[in-house]
Design a protein around this motif. Structure first.
Motif, PDB file in Angstrom:
ATOM      1  N   VAL A  23       0.926  -0.697  -0.025  1.00 34.67           N
ATOM      2  CA  VAL A  23      -0.094  -0.313   0.263  1.00 34.67           C
ATOM      3  C   VAL A  23       1.223   1.188  -0.139  1.00 34.67           C
ATOM      4  O   VAL A  23       1.824   1.360   0.838  1.00 34.67           O
ATOM      5  N   GLY A  24       1.089   2.210  -0.961  1.00 38.81           N
ATOM      6  CA  GLY A  24       1.433   3.182  -1.018  1.00 38.81           C
ATOM      7  C   GLY A  24       2.009   3.746  -2.360  1.00 38.81           C
ATOM      8  O   GLY A  24       2.328   4.456  -2.652  1.00 38.81           O
ATOM      9  N   SER A  25       1.244   2.748  -2.937  1.00 38.87           N
ATOM     10  CA  SER A  25       1.385   2.504  -4.440  1.00 38.87           C
ATOM     11  C   SER A  25       0.328   3.702  -4.794  1.00 38.87           C
ATOM     12  O   SER A  25       1.168   4.628  -6.026  1.00 38.87           O
ATOM     13  N   ASN A  26      -0.981   3.462  -4.652  1.00 40.39           N
ATOM     14  CA  ASN A  26      -2.120   5.114  -4.970  1.00 40.39           C
ATOM     15  C   ASN A  26      -1.808   5.400  -4.223  1.00 40.39           C
ATOM     16  O   ASN A  26      -0.756   6.065  -3.206  1.00 40.39           O
ATOM     17  N   GLU A  27      -1.727   6.676  -4.860  1.00 43.20           N
ATOM     18  CA  GLU A  27      -1.632   8.075  -4.658  1.00 43.20           C
ATOM     19  C   GLU A  27      -2.119   8.851  -3.463  1.00 43.20           C
ATOM     20  O   GLU A  27      -2.251   9.278  -2.043  1.00 43.20           O
ATOM     21  N   ASN A  28      -3.524   8.127  -3.328  1.00 43.83           N
ATOM     22  CA  ASN A  28      -4.844   8.568  -2.434  1.00 43.83           C
ATOM     23  C   ASN A  28      -4.258   7.693  -0.599  1.00 43.83           C
ATOM     24  O   ASN A  28      -3.973   8.285   0.303  1.00 43.83           O
ATOM     25  N   ASP A  29      -3.448   6.371  -0.523  1.00 40.64           N
ATOM     26  CA  ASP A  29      -3.133   5.733  -0.013  1.00 40.64           C
ATOM     27  C   ASP A  29      -1.660   6.643   1.092  1.00 40.64           C
ATOM     28  O   ASP A  29      -1.548   6.946   2.002  1.00 40.64           O
ATOM     29  N   VAL A  30      -0.942   7.228  -0.525  1.00 42.30           N
ATOM     30  CA  VAL A  30      -0.023   7.738   0.733  1.00 42.30           C
ATOM     31  C   VAL A  30      -0.226   8.959   0.942  1.00 42.30           C
ATOM     32  O   VAL A  30       0.145   9.675   2.160  1.00 42.30           O
ATOM     33  N   ILE A  31      -1.861   9.782   0.710  1.00 41.58           N
ATOM     34  CA  ILE A  31      -1.616  11.098   1.092  1.00 41.58           C
ATOM     35  C   ILE A  31      -2.419  10.947   2.647  1.00 41.58           C
ATOM     36  O   ILE A  31      -2.155  11.675   3.563  1.00 41.58           O
ATOM     37  N   MET A  32      -2.904   9.939   2.733  1.00 42.94           N
ATOM     38  CA  MET A  32      -3.733   8.766   4.034  1.00 42.94           C
ATOM     39  C   MET A  32      -2.570   8.572   4.999  1.00 42.94           C
ATOM     40  O   MET A  32      -2.505   9.234   5.924  1.00 42.94           O
ATOM     41  N   TYR A  33      -1.606   7.938   4.459  1.00 40.05           N
ATOM     42  CA  TYR A  33      -0.275   7.696   5.497  1.00 40.05           C
ATOM     43  C   TYR A  33       0.346   8.840   6.318  1.00 40.05           C
ATOM     44  O   TYR A  33       0.680   9.489   7.233  1.00 40.05           O
ATOM     45  N   LYS A  34       0.426   9.761   4.886  1.00 44.35           N
ATOM     46  CA  LYS A  34       1.317  11.628   5.376  1.00 44.35           C
ATOM     47  C   LYS A  34       0.040  12.121   6.203  1.00 44.35           C
ATOM     48  O   LYS A  34       1.010  12.299   7.407  1.00 44.35           O
ATOM     49  N   ALA A  35      -0.934  11.770   6.093  1.00 47.60           N
ATOM     50  CA  ALA A  35      -1.544  12.771   6.899  1.00 47.60           C
ATOM     51  C   ALA A  35      -1.600  12.001   8.938  1.00 47.60           C
ATOM     52  O   ALA A  35      -1.922  12.337   9.471  1.00 47.60           O
ATOM     53  N   LEU A  36      -1.842  10.591   8.580  1.00 44.37           N
ATOM     54  CA  LEU A  36      -1.668   9.656   9.835  1.00 44.37           C
ATOM     55  C   LEU A  36      -0.691  10.087   9.820  1.00 44.37           C
ATOM     56  O   LEU A  36      -0.279  10.286  11.209  1.00 44.37           O
ATOM     57  N   GLY A  37       1.185   9.399   9.345  1.00 41.84           N
ATOM     58  CA  GLY A  37       1.912   9.857  10.800  1.00 41.84           C
ATOM     59  C   GLY A  37       2.077  11.437  11.325  1.00 41.84           C
ATOM     60  O   GLY A  37       2.350  11.541  12.164  1.00 41.84           O
ATOM     61  N   ALA A  38       1.473  12.548  10.421  1.00 45.95           N
ATOM     62  CA  ALA A  38       1.451  14.251  10.550  1.00 45.95           C
ATOM     63  C   ALA A  38       0.130  14.010  12.428  1.00 45.95           C
ATOM     64  O   ALA A  38       1.031  14.911  13.557  1.00 45.95           O
ATOM     65  N   ALA A  39      -0.569  13.150  12.337  1.00 44.31           N
ATOM     66  CA  ALA A  39      -1.170  13.514  13.454  1.00 44.31           C
ATOM     67  C   ALA A  39      -0.947  12.947  14.675  1.00 44.31           C
ATOM     68  O   ALA A  39      -0.961  13.519  15.869  1.00 44.31           O
ATOM     69  N   ILE A  40      -0.050  11.595  14.830  1.00 46.09           N
ATOM     70  CA  ILE A  40       0.621  10.848  14.691  1.00 46.09           C
ATOM     71  C   ILE A  40       1.548  11.783  15.746  1.00 46.09           C
ATOM     72  O   ILE A  40       1.782  11.540  17.212  1.00 46.09           O
ATOM     73  N   ALA A  41       2.701  12.540  14.899  1.00 41.33           N
ATOM     74  CA  ALA A  41       3.432  13.154  15.227  1.00 41.33           C
ATOM     75  C   ALA A  41       3.387  14.317  16.457  1.00 41.33           C
ATOM     76  O   ALA A  41       3.884  14.890  17.026  1.00 41.33           O
TER      77      ALA A  41
END
Length: 119
Positions: free
Chosen positions: A39-57
């Protein structure tokens, strides 16, 4: 105090465990071979994981900052109760320390915003 550190360590371990457990891997089985795409090959997945990482940080920075501020205010109140004549110096040092703690939290927020919108 020791219980507080145990709780923070347990929350950090839980966060890491959830991050590992919820890293999905899509597997597509073909007739002769198996193709695995992470997962991450799709652009929506990348945006989702960026947002999740930013929220956790930002959440971890805010949690650490809140713990630090609580300890600082508690210790300064204790210091003022022990030496009321030094309350002016203690208050000045407290405010300076709180400003530095809050600055670190704001830096974490800025880095999270950069991760989401720039990277």
């Amino acid at each position: 105090m020791k219980n507080l550190f145990k709780i923070v360590a347990a929350l950090l371990l839980l966060t890491v465990a959830l991050g590992i457990a919820f890293t999905p891997v899509k597997a597509m089985a073909a007739a002769d071979d198996v193709a695995v795409t992470v997962v991450g090959s799709n652009e929506n997945d990348v945006i989702m994981y960026k947002a999740l990482g930013a929220a956790i940080a930002v959440g971890l920075a805010a949690m650490g900052g809140a713990l630090g501020m609580g300890l600082a205010v508690g210790r300064s109140a204790e210091g003022v109760s022990r030496q009321p004549e030094a309350s002016g110096k203690i208050q000045t040092l407290l405010m300076l320390g709180l400003v530095f703690i809050e600055t670190a939290i704001i830096y974490a927020l800025i880095v999270a915003i950069l991760v989401v919108f720039v990277l």
